[in-house]
Design a protein around this motif. Structure first.
Motif, PDB file in Angstrom:
ATOM      1  N   TYR A  11       0.792  -1.227   0.034  1.00  0.00           N
ATOM      2  CA  TYR A  11       0.003  -0.021   0.031  1.00  0.00           C
ATOM      3  C   TYR A  11       0.919   1.280   0.063  1.00  0.00           C
ATOM      4  O   TYR A  11       0.469   2.177  -0.761  1.00  0.00           O
ATOM      5  N   ARG A 191      -0.840  -5.089   2.750  1.00  0.00           N
ATOM      6  CA  ARG A 191      -1.863  -5.652   1.782  1.00  0.00           C
ATOM      7  C   ARG A 191      -1.777  -7.202   1.770  1.00  0.00           C
ATOM      8  O   ARG A 191      -2.694  -7.806   0.992  1.00  0.00           O
ATOM      9  N   LYS A 192      -0.693  -7.802   2.416  1.00  0.00           N
ATOM     10  CA  LYS A 192      -0.853  -9.337   2.265  1.00  0.00           C
ATOM     11  C   LYS A 192      -1.983  -9.951   2.965  1.00  0.00           C
ATOM     12  O   LYS A 192      -2.661  -9.464   4.066  1.00  0.00           O
ATOM     13  N   ALA A 193      -2.587 -11.012   2.346  1.00  0.00           N
ATOM     14  CA  ALA A 193      -3.384 -11.734   2.690  1.00  0.00           C
ATOM     15  C   ALA A 193      -3.466 -12.412   3.972  1.00  0.00           C
ATOM     16  O   ALA A 193      -2.343 -12.765   4.462  1.00  0.00           O
ATOM     17  N   ASN A 194      -4.370 -12.267   4.901  1.00  0.00           N
ATOM     18  CA  ASN A 194      -4.253 -12.697   6.376  1.00  0.00           C
ATOM     19  C   ASN A 194      -5.752 -12.518   6.829  1.00  0.00           C
ATOM     20  O   ASN A 194      -6.554 -11.694   6.573  1.00  0.00           O
ATOM     21  N   VAL A 195      -6.022 -13.741   7.539  1.00  0.00           N
ATOM     22  CA  VAL A 195      -7.391 -13.823   8.137  1.00  0.00           C
ATOM     23  C   VAL A 195      -7.748 -12.581   8.887  1.00  0.00           C
ATOM     24  O   VAL A 195      -8.886 -11.959   9.055  1.00  0.00           O
ATOM     25  N   THR A 197      -7.046  -9.405   8.280  1.00  0.00           N
ATOM     26  CA  THR A 197      -7.641  -8.127   7.764  1.00  0.00           C
ATOM     27  C   THR A 197      -8.783  -8.622   6.728  1.00  0.00           C
ATOM     28  O   THR A 197      -8.920  -7.804   5.603  1.00  0.00           O
ATOM     29  N   HIS A 198      -9.347  -9.901   7.007  1.00  0.00           N
ATOM     30  CA  HIS A 198     -10.399 -10.248   6.070  1.00  0.00           C
ATOM     31  C   HIS A 198     -11.655  -9.319   6.132  1.00  0.00           C
ATOM     32  O   HIS A 198     -11.858  -8.848   6.967  1.00  0.00           O
ATOM     33  N   PHE A 199     -12.126  -8.968   5.157  1.00  0.00           N
ATOM     34  CA  PHE A 199     -13.384  -7.978   4.946  1.00  0.00           C
ATOM     35  C   PHE A 199     -14.452  -8.456   6.295  1.00  0.00           C
ATOM     36  O   PHE A 199     -14.915  -7.306   7.085  1.00  0.00           O
TER      37      PHE A 199
ATOM     38  N   LYS C 192     -11.104 -18.191   4.343  1.00  0.00           N
ATOM     39  CA  LYS C 192      -9.602 -18.315   3.903  1.00  0.00           C
ATOM     40  C   LYS C 192      -8.977 -16.812   3.686  1.00  0.00           C
ATOM     41  O   LYS C 192      -9.555 -16.187   2.851  1.00  0.00           O
ATOM     42  N   ALA C 193      -7.727 -16.764   4.123  1.00  0.00           N
ATOM     43  CA  ALA C 193      -7.108 -15.542   3.776  1.00  0.00           C
ATOM     44  C   ALA C 193      -6.703 -15.446   2.281  1.00  0.00           C
ATOM     45  O   ALA C 193      -6.472 -16.400   1.700  1.00  0.00           O
ATOM     46  N   ASN C 194      -6.868 -14.147   1.769  1.00  0.00           N
ATOM     47  CA  ASN C 194      -6.977 -14.088   0.291  1.00  0.00           C
ATOM     48  C   ASN C 194      -7.180 -12.565   0.089  1.00  0.00           C
ATOM     49  O   ASN C 194      -7.781 -11.718   0.631  1.00  0.00           O
ATOM     50  N   VAL C 195      -6.127 -12.164  -0.925  1.00  0.00           N
ATOM     51  CA  VAL C 195      -6.048 -10.647  -1.155  1.00  0.00           C
ATOM     52  C   VAL C 195      -7.452 -10.293  -1.633  1.00  0.00           C
ATOM     53  O   VAL C 195      -7.725  -9.090  -1.509  1.00  0.00           O
ATOM     54  N   THR C 197     -10.243 -11.062  -0.880  1.00  0.00           N
ATOM     55  CA  THR C 197     -11.290 -10.625   0.656  1.00  0.00           C
ATOM     56  C   THR C 197     -10.721  -9.777   1.487  1.00  0.00           C
ATOM     57  O   THR C 197     -11.363  -9.777   2.395  1.00  0.00           O
ATOM     58  N   HIS C 198      -9.612  -9.153   1.165  1.00  0.00           N
ATOM     59  CA  HIS C 198      -8.984  -8.132   2.080  1.00  0.00           C
ATOM     60  C   HIS C 198      -9.887  -6.932   2.252  1.00  0.00           C
ATOM     61  O   HIS C 198     -10.360  -6.601   1.501  1.00  0.00           O
TER      62      HIS C 198
END
Lengths: 338, 338, 338, 338
Positions: A11, A191-195, A197-199, C192-195, C197-198
């Motif tokens: 970001y 910005r890394k995928a991570n639970v 920071t899940h929506f 699941k962590a995923n860009v 769905t960030h």
């Protein structure tokens, strides 16, 4: 001035790429990601569709060849990398004679011990910690101008220090610990995928109680004890800090206001007096908004910034401007001098 | 028990209508709005489509005829009305011999002076202030059982008092002011159209610095000085309070934990220890989540509730249960005793 | 009835765990995750703090030992697993004599070819495709009652089929392709962590144009050609479908309304007539909201559900109820028969 | 060029004030609100804290004196007013010899009958309907250059027309009705306090089925029948349209792509080919993003804009640029020619 960004897919990297692309006196000559990144060889705008038509260019892998190219074509390198990666890369670029602007925390604290305590790694270039100039623009202009290595401040400390240094400098603080209740938008988590920071998982919540690394950073540059408690907020950009300060008995509202006059001519500082900053007021903007109210000897200061602009890439750009001899606020559309 | 809700078109009114409708031992015999309301004669579910099929019934205007009907068919009246309207209506319903559960702030403070200072009106029934029982369920069960007039606590005080009374009672607090940094979802501001609650205007921001009416309410029932700073957050439901407490030197983590044991058997209190509450954890739920961490003599307590449930209608339902001789948590699906 | 959930750490698994825990006639005797899951041996409530005090229990790894335990203590197994995992597990549990309720898409389509085209894998138990009963509750009650393997419908198809089957059945559709514009909340994309769905990346956007696997599922059970276009929306829960239908010339509004009467007594269907469904109306609710408006021979039908409830776990619970001989809506608090 | 904005307190007015303030060749010489507005005599930045330091100036009431001042000092007037107010004010400013850029719908349709049908009022200056130039920049440059009265297009039509006119012009459309499923951010509903735009009430939902006024606007300038269905989305800014088009049998993907080449050199149009636009890609940006995919003779076109920029104030600025002989995209930071 030819500039390279390492870590351009994150970001703050992407934000910086945009700022540099829009700047009249700067050329963005390279954008790099790690050799293992899944984003390598992609256009930055394929990750950030909003940059289509504004920022051209591909995310190149930072190979040895790439280092050779940078050595030839760049005047300065901006590191938007993980702390430990910055620590490893900065000496290489300094050795090439490049100016280095590091947006990580790799050069902000004082000692190897600090890095073990707060960052969890052994610093491999502790000798650079003293050489690095802390890029808190409004307070360090002269030092930044001639710096070879700039440690661009953390997002939370930028909001806190601009709110507190005027009071400290005016001698209005008591010895009491200053309490900083801070809330950051989710871009602050990367910005890394991570639970986390899940929506569907993001929700207002404190974290890092008593041991967040921005606590000692604030204390170092403020020279005062603070209790810093960050929270993750459910918004994308921005930091709001509600700061509880004990001032010396008898301090008047006039004295508080007078202390903030030290920032009155700063183009990116907006002193709101008793009006109250909000995230909305600073989102997508390069400013720091500071408001305050006093009752007895209890002062509440509110400070708000966009974490990616004044809290990261915007302040990096200010530092770059200073090293070029330009006014720090050059390149921020519409910003006028005080 | 036959119950009437006055002010049923607002967020807490509608939530209460749902809770009562789902409750096996309660009958919702009337829902009323003011005679001038644009919502009168509408089905509640036309305002709240989520209640279709769950809550039947029309919002009737509170005319003189309606008062006569209430006088005949209701055992209890829940007031989900503006503070000043509650103050005016409560004596009427008490005179009819009804139990009154007031969700406004009209009967929570101690004196007419408080009402002038914090609510901006002269209280017309100050004699009832002493008679009213504060409905903080976990701490006032016996008093609530026999109360004729229950002042259901404010949302912010509910979160704060459950977090702080155990410490106070255990004698762990110093004389220092307790700092309560609180963030509320937008339902807390009510359903009335207002630029401040416009979807595009809402943004994390403090308000009511130094003079929010929930400050004195917390102080009254805690018996301790607090600095209470509310914020509007950009989410719909929930309150999160980050509370900064100085405990007596030498206080141990064990002592803190022990003090919270006073709440351990309460079905609607979830003691999280050093885990950290969040808005997500309490949204749409009747619980209070309390977590804490200690460092030296600095304690941070985090308290979270759903402002419409435990912070308003849920607690009102608990109070109603108590007056019926039922366990306070009756009617909350899935909630088990401690 | 003793029930086991496999894949309990995901959104539909956790929702189902809650529904089963709150149900008077069901026992949740085990919650399982894959042997490699990072969540194994954690309490479900440590992932979902909102379930604290409502759902007890640990996420156990699905080892061979676990399969032996399930073989002994469970009457039914709910699979909240990836499609290909369901396909692999279902035959094992069927061989143990268990009822299987599969929430994945593993048994919804007709042929191995479909699975290669739309799911990208070769189906290993194609013989079960015919045996599996499609769990579209309002239309398949008798079949579900006696089913050994229930393919619980997809979220999008549930909303679409309940909106369209009445029209189809009444013979009101022309041969034209029905256009289904659908928007789903982010829980639909899994935990699941995923860009993608960030929190900072989610934004209203179509996906899967022309080839989403729910297109053929709708066509199979509707018996009509559809053009199905899903979108990711920036909300957590819920699906809204705006459906464009050509009806036979001369069709009247009365005929449309009459066709929907086939659903009028269904407790979980709310027929709104010309009122318009919204996400808000169905969030956290087990209902399908259906509204429609006609102009000439152009009909617009709006259908909304909560994707995790009626679109997944809620409908699974209805299926379980049916196999027990209970009314399908048992266990949904406050839901009354039509 | 000296410009005045009437209706500057609303979202498009404030956005336009910002754009004009940042523009090198334009002077913002006045900002007006109605005489009865509660915002009169306030600084614009007091309503929009994000404009602090960027836009100076007070919202003046539009009194007779104000009209006299405008008559003296302005070259052009931008109307960001209600439709009926624009209809009343435009003739006055035209009579003063001012250029008028109307952002309302007051001059977009063809006849008084249209206004009665779709806007619910009798048009008081129907003779201006023919004179007004529709400001759809990419398609009307020459006409706009010399226009005295520009009807700046509606937000939804801007997205739809740029997506559809290339296909229409290339003769690729069949006679079938084009279906436009559109979702707008809440700024599209204006800043006025309203329960429908309350933070807690907003939720994805269609509205205006079959009779929204932007339907006939699109049809007028496209010359083709459309079925236009707007939705309110739960985001602040942006419009996403998913458009279902039947193309002539045998049409190839190449032909579709070729038809869009008519827009290829337009600086504010981004042709994404088979990539898919999103709200995120256009938020706070002046661009139109257009993507498409074809299957058989079914084409899906996705079009996205920021409703306040390209959908209102940005396009108004383009029109102003054209009348000054400047390239239309002047003043949009970073935008380069095709």
């Amino acid at each position: 001035m030819n500039i390279v960004i390492v870590g351009a897919s994150g970001y703050s990297g992407a934000e910086l790429a945009k700022l540099i692309s829009l700047h009249d006196s700067l050329n963005l000559v390279g954008m790099y990601v790690s050799e293992n990144s899944l984003d390598k060889d992609k256009a930055l705008a394929s990750l950030y569709p909003e940059l289509n038509g504004l920022v051209d260019g591909i995310l190149s892998p930072l190979t040895q060849d790439a280092l050779n190219v940078i050595s030839q074509n760049a005047d300065a390198v901006c590191l938007c990398t993980e702390h430990s990666v910055s620590v490893e890369l900065a000496p290489k670029f300094l050795a090439m004679g490049k100016k280095v602007f590091d947006l990580s925390g790799g050069f902000r604290l004082s000692s190897n011990e600090d890095y073990e305590n707060y960052y969890g790694f052994k610093h491999t270039s502790p000798e650079l910690l003293e050489q690095a100039v802390y890029g808190l623009v409004e307070w360090q202009k002269e030092q930044i101008k001639n710096a070879q290595l700039v440690a661009v401040p953390g997002c939370y400390p930028t909001a806190a220090l601009n709110a507190l240094k005027p009071l400290k400098q005016a001698g209005l603080l008591t010895d009491d610990t200053v309490i900083i209740n801070a809330v950051s938008g989710v871009t602050g988590a990367g910005r890394k995928a991570n639970v986390a920071t899940h929506f569907c998982e993001v929700s207002l919540k404190p974290y890092g109680l008593f041991n967040h690394r921005h606590g000692p950073e604030i204390e170092k540059y403020l020279g005062h004890k603070v209790l810093f408690t960050p929270h993750l907020g459910n918004f994308k950009r921005g930091i709001l800090e509600t700061i509880y300060v004990k001032v010396k008995p008898g301090t008047t509202a006039k004295q508080i206001a007078a202390s903030y006059q030290v920032l009155a001519d700063e183009p990116l500082i907006r002193l709101l007096g008793d009006a109250i900053p909000s995230i909305k007021g600073v989102e997508n903007s390069p400013f720091v908004d500071i408001g305050w109210q006093l009752q007895g000897d209890q002062l509440i200061v509110i400070s708000a910034i966009d974490n990616l602009l004044k809290g990261a890439s915007g302040q990096a750009l200010q530092c770059i401007n200073l090293t070029l001899g330009l006014p720090a606020h050059t390149g921020f559309q519409g910003v006028k001098h005080g």
